[in-house]
Design a protein around this motif. Structure first.
Motif, mmCIF file in Angstrom:
data_model
loop_
_atom_site.group_PDB
_atom_site.id
_atom_site.type_symbol
_atom_site.label_atom_id
_atom_site.label_comp_id
_atom_site.label_asym_id
_atom_site.label_seq_id
_atom_site.Cartn_x
_atom_site.Cartn_y
_atom_site.Cartn_z
ATOM 1 N N GLY A 197 80.825 9.789 15.010
ATOM 2 C CA GLY A 197 80.842 10.662 13.650
ATOM 3 C C GLY A 197 81.897 11.719 13.596
ATOM 4 N N VAL A 198 82.255 11.903 14.688
ATOM 5 C CA VAL A 198 83.358 12.946 14.953
ATOM 6 C C VAL A 198 84.955 12.425 15.046
ATOM 7 N N ARG A 199 85.630 13.156 14.268
ATOM 8 C CA ARG A 199 87.085 12.576 14.256
ATOM 9 C C ARG A 199 87.707 13.773 14.509
ATOM 10 N N CYS A 200 87.851 14.183 15.882
ATOM 11 C CA CYS A 200 88.649 15.451 16.498
ATOM 12 C C CYS A 200 90.030 15.052 16.595
ATOM 13 N N ALA A 201 90.712 15.975 16.058
ATOM 14 C CA ALA A 201 92.383 15.732 16.309
ATOM 15 C C ALA A 201 92.943 17.084 16.946
ATOM 16 N N LEU A 202 93.561 16.658 18.091
ATOM 17 C CA LEU A 202 94.306 17.716 18.879
ATOM 18 C C LEU A 202 95.548 18.032 18.059
ATOM 19 N N CYS A 203 95.875 19.286 17.744
ATOM 20 C CA CYS A 203 97.002 19.740 16.743
ATOM 21 C C CYS A 203 98.007 20.742 17.466
ATOM 22 N N THR A 204 99.317 20.613 17.623
ATOM 23 C CA THR A 204 100.008 21.688 18.204
ATOM 24 C C THR A 204 100.936 22.004 17.002
ATOM 25 N N SER A 205 100.975 21.498 16.024
ATOM 26 C CA SER A 205 101.873 21.614 14.764
ATOM 27 C C SER A 205 101.163 21.954 13.408
ATOM 28 N N VAL A 206 101.541 22.493 12.519
ATOM 29 C CA VAL A 206 101.242 22.563 11.084
ATOM 30 C C VAL A 206 101.066 21.255 10.539
ATOM 31 N N GLU A 207 102.073 20.514 10.889
ATOM 32 C CA GLU A 207 102.380 19.139 10.267
ATOM 33 C C GLU A 207 101.089 18.435 10.610
ATOM 34 N N MET A 208 101.135 18.334 11.994
ATOM 35 C CA MET A 208 100.123 17.484 12.617
ATOM 36 C C MET A 208 98.712 17.899 11.862
ATOM 37 N N GLU A 242 97.941 19.166 8.805
ATOM 38 C CA GLU A 242 97.880 18.573 7.766
ATOM 39 C C GLU A 242 97.618 17.054 7.548
ATOM 40 N N MET A 243 98.331 16.255 8.535
ATOM 41 C CA MET A 243 98.264 14.813 8.549
ATOM 42 C C MET A 243 96.789 14.416 9.269
ATOM 43 N N SER A 244 96.292 15.414 9.993
ATOM 44 C CA SER A 244 94.888 15.073 10.528
ATOM 45 C C SER A 244 93.773 14.967 9.450
ATOM 46 N N ARG A 245 94.165 15.729 8.252
ATOM 47 C CA ARG A 245 93.118 16.032 7.460
ATOM 48 C C ARG A 245 93.499 14.827 6.328
ATOM 49 N N ARG A 246 94.696 14.930 5.897
ATOM 50 C CA ARG A 246 95.071 13.978 4.743
ATOM 51 C C ARG A 246 94.900 12.716 4.856
ATOM 52 N N HIS A 247 95.203 12.042 6.157
ATOM 53 C CA HIS A 247 95.271 10.609 6.477
ATOM 54 C C HIS A 247 93.854 10.376 7.332
ATOM 55 N N ASN A 248 93.548 11.332 8.174
ATOM 56 C CA ASN A 248 92.508 10.719 9.161
ATOM 57 C C ASN A 248 91.101 11.590 8.921
ATOM 58 N N ASP A 249 91.124 12.295 7.868
ATOM 59 C CA ASP A 249 89.950 13.170 7.604
ATOM 60 C C ASP A 249 89.203 13.669 8.794
ATOM 61 N N ALA A 250 89.957 14.225 9.782
ATOM 62 C CA ALA A 250 89.351 15.074 10.888
ATOM 63 C C ALA A 250 88.391 16.002 10.638
ATOM 64 N N ASN A 251 87.358 16.165 11.148
ATOM 65 C CA ASN A 251 86.415 16.966 10.934
ATOM 66 C C ASN A 251 86.092 17.802 11.850
ATOM 67 N N VAL A 252 86.839 17.859 13.139
ATOM 68 C CA VAL A 252 87.139 18.679 14.156
ATOM 69 C C VAL A 252 88.428 18.977 14.621
ATOM 70 N N LEU A 253 88.957 20.304 14.655
ATOM 71 C CA LEU A 253 90.098 20.642 15.061
ATOM 72 C C LEU A 253 90.218 21.046 16.553
ATOM 73 N N ALA A 254 90.926 20.432 17.324
ATOM 74 C CA ALA A 254 91.126 20.907 18.748
ATOM 75 C C ALA A 254 92.635 21.474 18.872
ATOM 76 N N MET A 255 92.515 22.585 19.587
ATOM 77 C CA MET A 255 93.892 23.373 20.199
ATOM 78 C C MET A 255 93.943 23.720 21.343
ATOM 79 N N GLY A 256 94.810 23.761 21.950
ATOM 80 C CA GLY A 256 95.257 24.331 23.304
ATOM 81 C C GLY A 256 95.710 25.380 23.300
ATOM 82 N N ALA A 257 94.947 26.543 23.868
ATOM 83 C CA ALA A 257 95.241 27.971 24.123
ATOM 84 C C ALA A 257 96.479 28.337 24.969
#
Length: 142
Positions: free
Chosen positions: A80-91, A93-108
């Protein structure tokens, strides 16, 4: 909105900053740790956040580790998790708009705090488009 958040030791400083930002903006935050820069294993934190989102304890989740890769894999192990690793604002946006990501991952260790804040903002403000993308999301759950 209730947001689950978790990290490993490498993600701890960024998690604290993101959590503080979200609290100041009026979000409810459920923190699954870790609570220091002392070395820990990321899988448990990614899974805990993923489970909170999948079980409805939180509407969305944010996970952070050094690269964002390991903790995103851990979160995605939860059905049930759709976690998207994002390194840009565009990613983000698209992770939500097209993939309905419900978890955001980032690399510190991959992005600066200012960019992380912009990614979080875009991710939280972007809605899922549905349509043909919903069919694809449903395919992921099969």
């Amino acid at each position: 909105m209730k947001i689950a958040i978790g990290c490993d030791h490498a993600g701890y400083p960024l998690k604290v900053a993101v959590k503080d930002k979200l609290l100041k903006e009026g979000f409810e935050v459920v923190d699954f740790g870790t609570d220091s820069v002392e070395s820990v294993d990321y899988p448990g934190y990614g899974k805990a956040v993923g489970k909170a989102v999948a079980d409805g304890e939180a509407e969305k989740g944010i996970v952070i580790c050094g690269s964002g890769i390991g903790i995103s894999i851990a979160a995605n192990k939860v059905k049930g998790v759709r976690c998207a690793l994002c390194t840009s604002v565009e990613m983000a946006e698209m992770s939500r708009r097209h993939n309905d990501a419900n978890v955001l991952a980032m690399g510190a260790r991959m992005i600066e705090q200012d960019l992380a804040f912009k990614i979080v903002d875009k991710w939280l403000e972007t809605d899922f488009e549905g349509g043909k993308h919903l069919r694809r999301i449903n395919m992921l759950d099969e």
